[in-house]
Design an enzyme around this catalytic site. Structure first.
Site, PDB file in Angstrom:
ATOM      1  N   SER A 149       0.903  -1.164  -0.052  1.00 44.65           N
ATOM      2  CA  SER A 149       0.068  -0.102  -0.033  1.00 44.65           C
ATOM      3  C   SER A 149       1.029   1.282   0.138  1.00 44.65           C
ATOM      4  O   SER A 149       1.575   1.269  -1.155  1.00 44.65           O
ATOM      5  CB  SER A 149      -0.939  -0.064   1.293  1.00 44.65           C
ATOM      6  N   ASP A 182      -9.215  -6.473  -4.451  1.00 40.98           N
ATOM      7  CA  ASP A 182      -8.733  -5.273  -3.399  1.00 40.98           C
ATOM      8  C   ASP A 182      -9.770  -4.449  -3.600  1.00 40.98           C
ATOM      9  O   ASP A 182     -10.018  -3.672  -4.446  1.00 40.98           O
ATOM     10  CB  ASP A 182      -7.359  -4.606  -3.909  1.00 40.98           C
ATOM     11  N   HIS A 209      -7.205  -6.231   0.376  1.00 44.25           N
ATOM     12  CA  HIS A 209      -6.121  -5.265   0.903  1.00 44.25           C
ATOM     13  C   HIS A 209      -5.612  -5.535   2.087  1.00 44.25           C
ATOM     14  O   HIS A 209      -5.769  -4.823   3.077  1.00 44.25           O
ATOM     15  CB  HIS A 209      -6.738  -3.746   0.891  1.00 44.25           C
TER      16      HIS A 209
END
Length: 314
Positions: free
Chosen positions: A118, A266, A294
């Protein structure tokens, strides 16, 4: 205390599982090294608002068993690292990347395999562009191009507006609804914090792979217990959305062998973000992870991801 470059480290035994406090400017960063210090180093860089323990032990163990030393650390404003008042001490992605190099310096590592998730993936890109001598390979997970701010697209989605041309997909409607509802929830007590954040990780996991609630709960509880300022981690959103000129440097300059991994489910950065990043980095390899959201909170997923990273860093 000893100095390498512009970074300071407190002396500590460099053994498997050794904790070390590293100084990056005026900040103190908690770090941990696992494995043989003579093995090639893998630096794990967590995402927004997450301390280093967000990298599961199972993933770390796979890498160590594969002949890597693994270093993970708490970002500024998380865990046992220094928390800041962003209004008086604002910072950018470049500052967070400088923290990563300070961690390497503190452990006496000239160059490492950089693995970022991320926001950590954007930090990894920044290092590969601006500090290429520190990057052996790059693995970017759950992220998009560092020069693309998702903030405006998310704001348009929240306001029910049509996307602009060139927008990468915003978070899913379910996640946006959850985040709006969560903002109204109290999180002052430990139980309130755990309840709110556990549900967020459940939504981030998606609905395809099973959610490892016990693992997520352990992480959320430990995250609460590791810091005295639970709101400071929100500063990462401010830093991540601040688009500076250094973030606009072309990713085509990246020479390090690069692997882009992205979950097909995600909800925060939907799948097109991954190929968009891979398209900007020459000779990169894109690997979708079926069912992954995620998060790494799904049974067996940390081992799977660890094995992929181990192969890429061979």
């Amino acid at each position: 205390m000893w100095k390498i470059g512009n970074s300071f480290a407190m002396l500590a035994p460099m053994t498997a599982g050794a904790e070390l406090i590293v100084e990056s400017g005026e900040l103190r960063l908690w770090t941990e090294r696992v494995g043989n210090p003579n093995d090639p180093a893998v630096l794990l860089v967590m995402g927004t608002a997450a301390p280093g323990i967000g990298w599961p032990d199972e993933l770390v163990d796979v890498l160590v068993a594969g002949g890597r030393q693994v270093i993970r650390y708490d970002h500024r404003d998380t865990g046992r690292s220094t928390c800041l008042d962003f209004a008086t001490h604002p910072y950018t992605l470049a500052d967070m990347a400088a923290d990563a190099t300070a961690v390497l310096d503190g452990h006496g590592v000239a160059a490492a395999h950089i693995v970022g998730a991320s926001l950590g993936g954007a930090i990894g890109q920044w290092l590969a562009v601006h500090r290429p001598e520190r990057v052996l390979t790059l693995t970017a997970m759950m992220t998009g191009p560092m020069g693309h701010s998702a903030g405006p697209a998310w704001a348009r989605a929240m306001a029910g507006q049509a996307p602009d041309p060139g927008d990468l997909p915003p978070p899913t409607a379910r996640l946006l609804t959850h985040l709006a509802q969560r903002a109204a929830l109290p999180q002052g007590t430990r139980d309130e914090y755990v309840t709110a954040n556990l549900e967020t990780w459940r939504v981030l996991n998606g609905d395809v792979l099973p959610f490892d609630e016990p693992a997520a709960r352990r992480f959320v509880e430990a995250s609460f217990d590791r810091t005295g300022n639970h709101g400071a981690a929100l500063n990462h959103d401010l830093a991540g959305r601040h688009m500076t000129e250094d973030r606009l440097a072309p990713l085509s300059s990246i020479k390090a062998p690069t692997l882009v991994m992205h979950g097909t489910e995600d909800p925060l950065r939907p799948l097109p973000h991954g190929p968009a990043l891979a398209d900007e980095i020459p000779h990169s390899r894109f690997q979708p992870i079926p069912g992954m959201g995620h998060t790494l909170f799904s049974p067996g997923l940390p081992r799977q991801i660890g094995e992929i990273i181990r192969e890429h860093t061979a």
